[in-house]
Design an enzyme around this catalytic site. Structure first.
Site, PDB file in Angstrom:
ATOM      1  CD  GLU A  98     -33.558  65.610 -15.486  1.00  0.00           C
ATOM      2  OE1 GLU A  98     -33.671  66.575 -14.664  1.00  0.00           O
ATOM      3  OE2 GLU A  98     -32.486  64.737 -15.378  1.00  0.00           O
ATOM      4  CG  ASP A  99     -32.579  70.104 -15.109  1.00  0.00           C
ATOM      5  OD1 ASP A  99     -32.550  69.000 -15.574  1.00  0.00           O
ATOM      6  OD2 ASP A  99     -31.755  70.341 -14.388  1.00  0.00           O
ATOM      7  CG  ASP A 102     -26.328  67.574 -22.715  1.00  0.00           C
ATOM      8  OD1 ASP A 102     -26.551  68.256 -23.833  1.00  0.00           O
ATOM      9  OD2 ASP A 102     -25.186  67.634 -21.926  1.00  0.00           O
ATOM     10  CG  PHE A 151     -23.875  75.132 -19.637  1.00  0.00           C
ATOM     11  CD1 PHE A 151     -23.640  73.719 -19.405  1.00  0.00           C
ATOM     12  CD2 PHE A 151     -24.185  75.795 -18.483  1.00  0.00           C
ATOM     13  CE1 PHE A 151     -23.958  73.029 -18.350  1.00  0.00           C
ATOM     14  CE2 PHE A 151     -24.303  75.211 -17.301  1.00  0.00           C
ATOM     15  CZ  PHE A 151     -24.256  73.794 -17.108  1.00  0.00           C
ATOM     16  NE  ARG A 164     -28.982  74.321  -7.758  1.00  0.00           N
ATOM     17  CZ  ARG A 164     -28.878  73.146  -8.757  1.00  0.00           C
ATOM     18  NH1 ARG A 164     -29.775  73.015  -9.639  1.00  0.00           N
ATOM     19  NH2 ARG A 164     -28.070  72.301  -8.461  1.00  0.00           N
TER      20      ARG A 164
HETATM   21  P1  IMP Z   1     -27.339  64.102 -19.536  1.00  0.00           P
HETATM   22  O1  IMP Z   1     -27.458  62.893 -18.827  1.00  0.00           O
HETATM   23  O2  IMP Z   1     -26.184  64.432 -20.532  1.00  0.00           O
HETATM   24  O3  IMP Z   1     -28.727  64.053 -20.251  1.00  0.00           O
HETATM   25  O4  IMP Z   1     -27.482  65.533 -18.625  1.00  0.00           O
HETATM   26  C1  IMP Z   1     -28.625  65.651 -17.942  1.00  0.00           C
HETATM   27  C2  IMP Z   1     -28.002  66.541 -16.761  1.00  0.00           C
HETATM   28  O5  IMP Z   1     -26.983  67.599 -17.135  1.00  0.00           O
HETATM   29  C3  IMP Z   1     -29.260  67.652 -16.600  1.00  0.00           C
HETATM   30  O6  IMP Z   1     -30.204  66.909 -15.853  1.00  0.00           O
HETATM   31  C4  IMP Z   1     -28.294  68.809 -15.934  1.00  0.00           C
HETATM   32  O7  IMP Z   1     -28.467  68.444 -14.531  1.00  0.00           O
HETATM   33  C5  IMP Z   1     -27.206  68.634 -16.392  1.00  0.00           C
HETATM   34  N1  IMP Z   1     -27.237  69.655 -17.815  1.00  0.00           N
HETATM   35  C6  IMP Z   1     -27.120  69.211 -19.028  1.00  0.00           C
HETATM   36  N2  IMP Z   1     -27.123  70.494 -19.743  1.00  0.00           N
HETATM   37  C7  IMP Z   1     -27.010  71.468 -18.983  1.00  0.00           C
HETATM   38  C8  IMP Z   1     -27.280  72.856 -19.265  1.00  0.00           C
HETATM   39  O8  IMP Z   1     -27.095  73.557 -20.285  1.00  0.00           O
HETATM   40  N3  IMP Z   1     -27.196  73.630 -17.913  1.00  0.00           N
HETATM   41  C9  IMP Z   1     -27.350  73.082 -16.805  1.00  0.00           C
HETATM   42  N4  IMP Z   1     -27.242  71.591 -16.558  1.00  0.00           N
HETATM   43  C10 IMP Z   1     -27.279  71.086 -17.660  1.00  0.00           C
HETATM   44 MG    MG Z   2     -31.201  67.354 -13.981  1.00  0.00          MG
END
Ligand code: IMP
Ligand code: MG
Length: 173
Positions: A98-99, A102, A151, A164
């Site tokens: 995963e990238d 959050d 962000f 990207r």
């Molecule tokens: P979560 O479900 O809140 O953990 O969000 C995960 C997804 O939100 C990641 O896989 C990203 O695609 C996106 N995301 C969360 N924070 C960022 C950020 O700072 N930059 C870009 N994408 C983000």
């Molecule tokens: Mg992601």
């Protein structure tokens, strides 16, 4: 190179070094021949690409795409499966790539659906983590960098599908 409006948070050299360390750790923990990487599109594609090139031994890869409803800068927690894996996971040593984690909602959902497919082991590697934003206590075995609640874009991560291609992690201001 720095994009005019996007200051560097994590530069190319730091990414390179950390990813090589992660690759060595993963291989040490899982010496199995059949290491199978599941890349979450689109954000993790660059991380996957550098990580597997830093790995010793044999690996296989597969891709899935998820969308969290809501768009913009925060996820709603509702996750939709846009593209599923080509192959099953039964009995395999699987690592989710995963990238960023959050709130943890996306990863938590993904781990649940993949665990149900019967992998021998299921681990997760995330390039980035924002621990202060966590809403669910999701397990992440390998974290590249823990960052503040900013962000970030670049190195695969987007804002509205842009940025990207930046070769570094930058802060969107
Ligand atoms: P979560 O479900 O809140 O953990 O969000 C995960 C997804 O939100 C990641 O896989 C990203 O695609 C996106 N995301 C969360 N924070 C960022 C950020 O700072 N930059 C870009 N994408 C983000
Ligand atoms: Mg992601």
């Amino acid at each position: 190179m720095t994009h005019a409006n996007v200051p560097v948070l994590i530069g190319q050299d730091a990414l390179h070094d950390r990813i090589h360390t992660l690759a060595a750790e993963i291989r040490r923990d899982l010496p199995s021949e059949d290491l199978h990487f599941v890349c979450v599109l689109k954000g993790a594609f660059m991380f996957l690409s550098d990580l597997i090139r830093a790995m010793s031994g044999t690996v296989t890869i597969d891709f899935m795409a998820l969308a969290s409803y809501g768009g913009g800068k925060s996820s709603s927690g509702e996750v939709k499966l846009l593209k599923d894996l080509d192959k099953g996971l039964q009995g395999r040593d699987v690592i989710i790539i995963e990238d960023i984690v959050d709130t943890g909602l996306t990863l938590n959902y993904l781990q649940e659906i993949l665990r149900a497919r019967g992998p021998k082991t299921l681990r997760t590697a995330c390039l980035l983590s924002k621990p202060s934003r966590r809403l669910v206590d999701v397990g992440v075995d390998y974290i590249g960098f823990s960052i503040e609640d900013r962000f970030v874009v670049g190195y695969g991560l987007d804002y509205a599908e842009q940025y990207r291609n930046l070769p570094y992690i930058g802060i969107l201001q």
